[in-house]
Design an enzyme around this catalytic site. Sequence first.
Site, PDB file in Angstrom:
ATOM      1  N   LEU A   1       0.792  -1.223   0.000  1.00 38.57           N
ATOM      2  CA  LEU A   1       0.000   0.000   0.000  1.00 38.57           C
ATOM      3  C   LEU A   1       0.830   1.282   0.000  1.00 38.57           C
ATOM      4  CD1 LEU A   1      -2.668  -1.084   2.664  1.00 38.57           C
ATOM      5  CD2 LEU A   1      -2.773  -1.432   0.204  1.00 38.57           C
ATOM      6  N   CYS A   2       2.060   1.248  -0.458  1.00 38.29           N
ATOM      7  CA  CYS A   2       2.878   2.463  -0.520  1.00 38.29           C
ATOM      8  C   CYS A   2       2.982   3.148   0.836  1.00 38.29           C
ATOM      9  CB  CYS A   2       2.299   3.460  -1.533  1.00 38.29           C
ATOM     10  SG  CYS A   2       3.142   3.428  -3.095  1.00 38.29           S
ATOM     11  N   ASN A   3       3.011   2.358   1.902  1.00 41.73           N
ATOM     12  CA  ASN A   3       3.095   2.970   3.221  1.00 41.73           C
ATOM     13  C   ASN A   3       4.031   2.143   4.097  1.00 41.73           C
ATOM     14  OD1 ASN A   3       2.419   3.846   5.969  1.00 41.73           O
ATOM     15  ND2 ASN A   3       0.867   5.065   4.922  1.00 41.73           N
TER      16      ASN A   3
END
Length: 835
Positions: free
Chosen positions: A400-402
Site C-alpha cells: 500500500l505504498c506505506n
Amino acid sequence: MSNLETGEPFHYNRTVEALRPREYPTLKGTVYLDHAGTTPYAKSLVDDFSQNMILNLLGNPHSGSTSSQTSTCMVDDVRLKVLQFFNASPDFFDVVFVANATAGIKLVVEALREHAGGFWYGYHKDAHTSLVGARQSAAAGHHCFESDAAVETWLRGKDSSTGRDSKTVALFAYPAQSNMNGRRLPLSWSSRLRRSKNFEGSRIYTLLDTAALVSSSPLNLRDAASAPDFTVLSFYKIFGFPDLGALIVRKEAEPVLQHRRYFGGGTVEMVTCLKEQWHIKKATSLHEQIEDGTLPIHSILALNSALSTHRKLFTSMRHISSHTSFLAKQLYDRLSALRHHNGSSVCLIYTDAPSSYNNSQIQGPVIAFNLRDSVGEWVSNAEVEKLAVVKNIQLRTGGLCNPGGIAASLGLDPWEMKENFSAGQRCGNGDGIMHGKPTGMIRVSLGAMSTMEDISLFTTFIEDFFVEGPDHVSVAPLEDSVQISSPFCVESLTIYPIKSCGGWTIPSRMPWAIRPEGLAWDREWCLVHLGTHEALSQKRYPKMALLRPSIDFTNGFLRVRYENPTSSTTSAEISVPLSADPSVFHPEGLHSSSRSSRVCGEATATKTYASDSVAAFFSDFLETPCTLARFPSSSTTLSTRQSKAHLQPHQRNYRKTNQIDLSSLAPRPILLSNESPILTITRSSLDNLNARIKGRSTDAKAADTSVFRANIVLAQSDSNVPAQPYCEDSWRLMRIIPQRREGPDEARATEIEMLGSCRRCQMVCIDQTTAKKNEEPFATLSKTRRMGGKVWFGVHGGLVGGRREGSIAVGDTVHGIAEDMSQSHENGDTRCEAN
Ligand SMILES: *Cc1c(COP(=O)(O)O)cnc(C)c1O
C-alpha cells in the site's frame, strides 16, 4: 432510514443511489472499493469537459492572441476556484499546479536542498512512500517519528534525539490521513510548531500531505496563521479526473522555494546565453516562478468542470464526509462482527481505536485488514485478490505504498523485512505471507458515490468465502478405500504447443513421447510482447485461448488458426516450419541481448520469428504488438531451473499422503510449462467438482476439462467401482501400461513421479471456447479445495528421474501408486504459480 423490521432494503442515501447508475456507468456490475487509489469520475464531468474542449480555442498562455488570452484567463479563474475550494484566501496562499501530490513534494524538496548546509527532515511513520523518499535529499539529517506521541514530545521541546541543528532550515512532513488505513492525524501540528517557544527563530517549515484526506473530507485553510506552509494533493483522488495535482503554498513560506536553481520556460523575465550568462526570474507571483514549461491547460480546463460538477452532484465535501463516514462505520461493524463457527474472528482490522469509525475527525473511510481461518492461520492476500477478481470486486492488497505504517501494524522488524526481501518478496508480488506473518494488507476504501449495496456485497463476499461454518471442509480427506485405487485409463491427451494458447488434442491411440521436460511438443513456442519481450499469458489476454495451434507432421508445420467466436466465417491461419531452421528467426547477435524474453519473470533465451506476417497475425488478433517465439531446442539448451511444483501443505494434514523431499530430487528440466513437465487431472475429481458447482446454484456453469489446461485426463476404468475423487492427490507415482502395443506390457511401462498438487488461480474461469470469463469453477474450488490459503486442483508430475523417454496413448491403463507411509518426509515450501 433503516427498515430492518419490515425487511425492506436498507436505503440510506437515495440521492447517491439515484445518481450512481446515471453518473457512474463504469461502476455497473462491479463493487469498487479502491477510492483511496483513485475515485471514478462522473459522466457529467466528462460531458462538460468535452463541451468546453469543443467550444473553446485554447492557445499557449502568456501571449497576445485571443486564444492565448482565453487560456490565461481560464487558468487564473481555476486557480482561484482551487483556493476557494479549500477556503484559502489568495491574499495568503498561492496555488502551484503540479502533476500530482508527489511532484508537489519534490518541488519543495528541490528548493530546500539548495539552502546552505542542506535541510533537516522529520516525517511521521504513517507517511506515504512519496513523503518518505524526501529523506534522501536531506543533507542535514532526517528522523522518522514513530508515533503521534513522539511528535507531541518533540513539539513540547522534550526530545533532543532528533539530532537537528537549530540553525539549518528544516521541514516537518506528515500525512493528514494515512493512505494505509485512513487514520486521520492531528491538523494542529503545523500551527503548534509555528507558535511553539521551543522552535522560536528556527527556520522550520511544515508540509501537509492531504492527498488521502481531501478525497472524502473538507480541508479548511481559512486561518492562514495556523495553516501548513506547504499543502500537497492530487485532484484525481477527489474528482477522478483530471490527472493533476496542486502545491498550495502559504505566502509567508514562499522565500523558501526561491532557492530553487533550475528555471524552465515561462518562469523567467530574461535569459542570456551568449557572451554572458544571467537570468532574471519573474517577480509577479510564486506560481509564475516555479511552474516550468507550458501549463497543462486542458487538464486545468477539466479541473474547472470537475469542481462545478462535483458541487452539483454532491453539494459539498462536508456531505461526502458524513456519507462516507457512515458507510465506513457500517462496513467496519459488519466486518469486525464476522466469526467462524468456533467463535474466532475472521477479520483483523488495523486500527488504533476500535471506536474511531464513528468519528470523522480521526478516521477516514478506509479499512485495512487481514483474514484468518478458524484455526487462526492467515489467509493469503493473493488468494483473496484472485477471488475478488472473479467476483468483480476491486480492492487493493499488498504494501500500500506505506512502509512505516505497514511495518508497525504488522509488527515486521527490519531484519524480517530484509529476510523477506532476500526470499524474493517485492512490492506487489507474492502471497503476502512469509514466515507465518502477512507481509501486506487488504485495503478497502469508500468514496462519494459508494452505496450501502457496495457494503453489503462486500460483506457477503467475505462471509461466503472466508467464514468457516461448522460443516467446513477445505479439502475432503481421503476415504480409507482409496488407499489402493482402482485403475484409471487415459481419456484424453492434450499439448499446448504455444504457451497460454489453445490446446491440441493428441490423436486417439497415437503413442506420444514423454520426455524429461514433458510431453513432446508441449510449450515449444510462446508469444512475446514486442515492447517488453514478456511472454504473454491468458490471464491478461484471454483471447489467446482462441488461438488454436496444431501440429502437421505430414508437411512439417505448426499451424495456428484462430476461432472467431462471434462469426463462423472469419478464421485465419498461419504456419511456421516445425524444424527450428535458423533463417526464420531474427538473426542472433544483432538483438540477442535485447531479445532475451521474460517468461513468468525469468529471463529466457527465445528466438523470435522474423516474419512480419507472423507478427501481424498475432498482433491483429490479440490487439497488442506481439509475435511468435521459439524456445531453444530441448535437447541442447534446456532450462535447468528447478521445477516450481511443490508439495502442498494440506498433504501434511492427512494420512496416506504423498510427501517427497524435493531437495532430494535432481533439478528437473522444464520448458515453458512453468510449473512442471506434466499436469494430470481425473474425470472423477472433475465430476465431483461439477456436482458441487451445481449444488451451489443450478444455473452455475459446470467446468469443462479444458479450463484446467491439463496434459493428461484420466478416467476410472471400471465404472462399477465407486468414484475416487481426488485420490490423485495421494499418489506418489503413476504407472502407465501401454495397451495393444508391441512387447511385454509391464516391461514398457512408463512411470511418472508426482510432484505435488497444482495451485490454481482465476485463469480457470476463462472458457476456452469463447474466451469469456465467469466466476466458476474458481468460486467453488475456493470453497471446496482451499488449504493453506491456496486452491488446488490436479497434480504435477514428471518422468521418473534418470529416464530419457517414455510414452503414453489414449486408452492406456494407469495405476496410481499411493505414498508408502514409512517413506514420508516433511516439506514446507509450497510456492508454485499456476499458468
Ligand atoms: C495517493 C497519495 C499520495 C501520492 O499521490 P500521487 O498522486 O501518486 O502523487 C501521497 N500521499 C498520500 C497520503 C496519498 O494517499
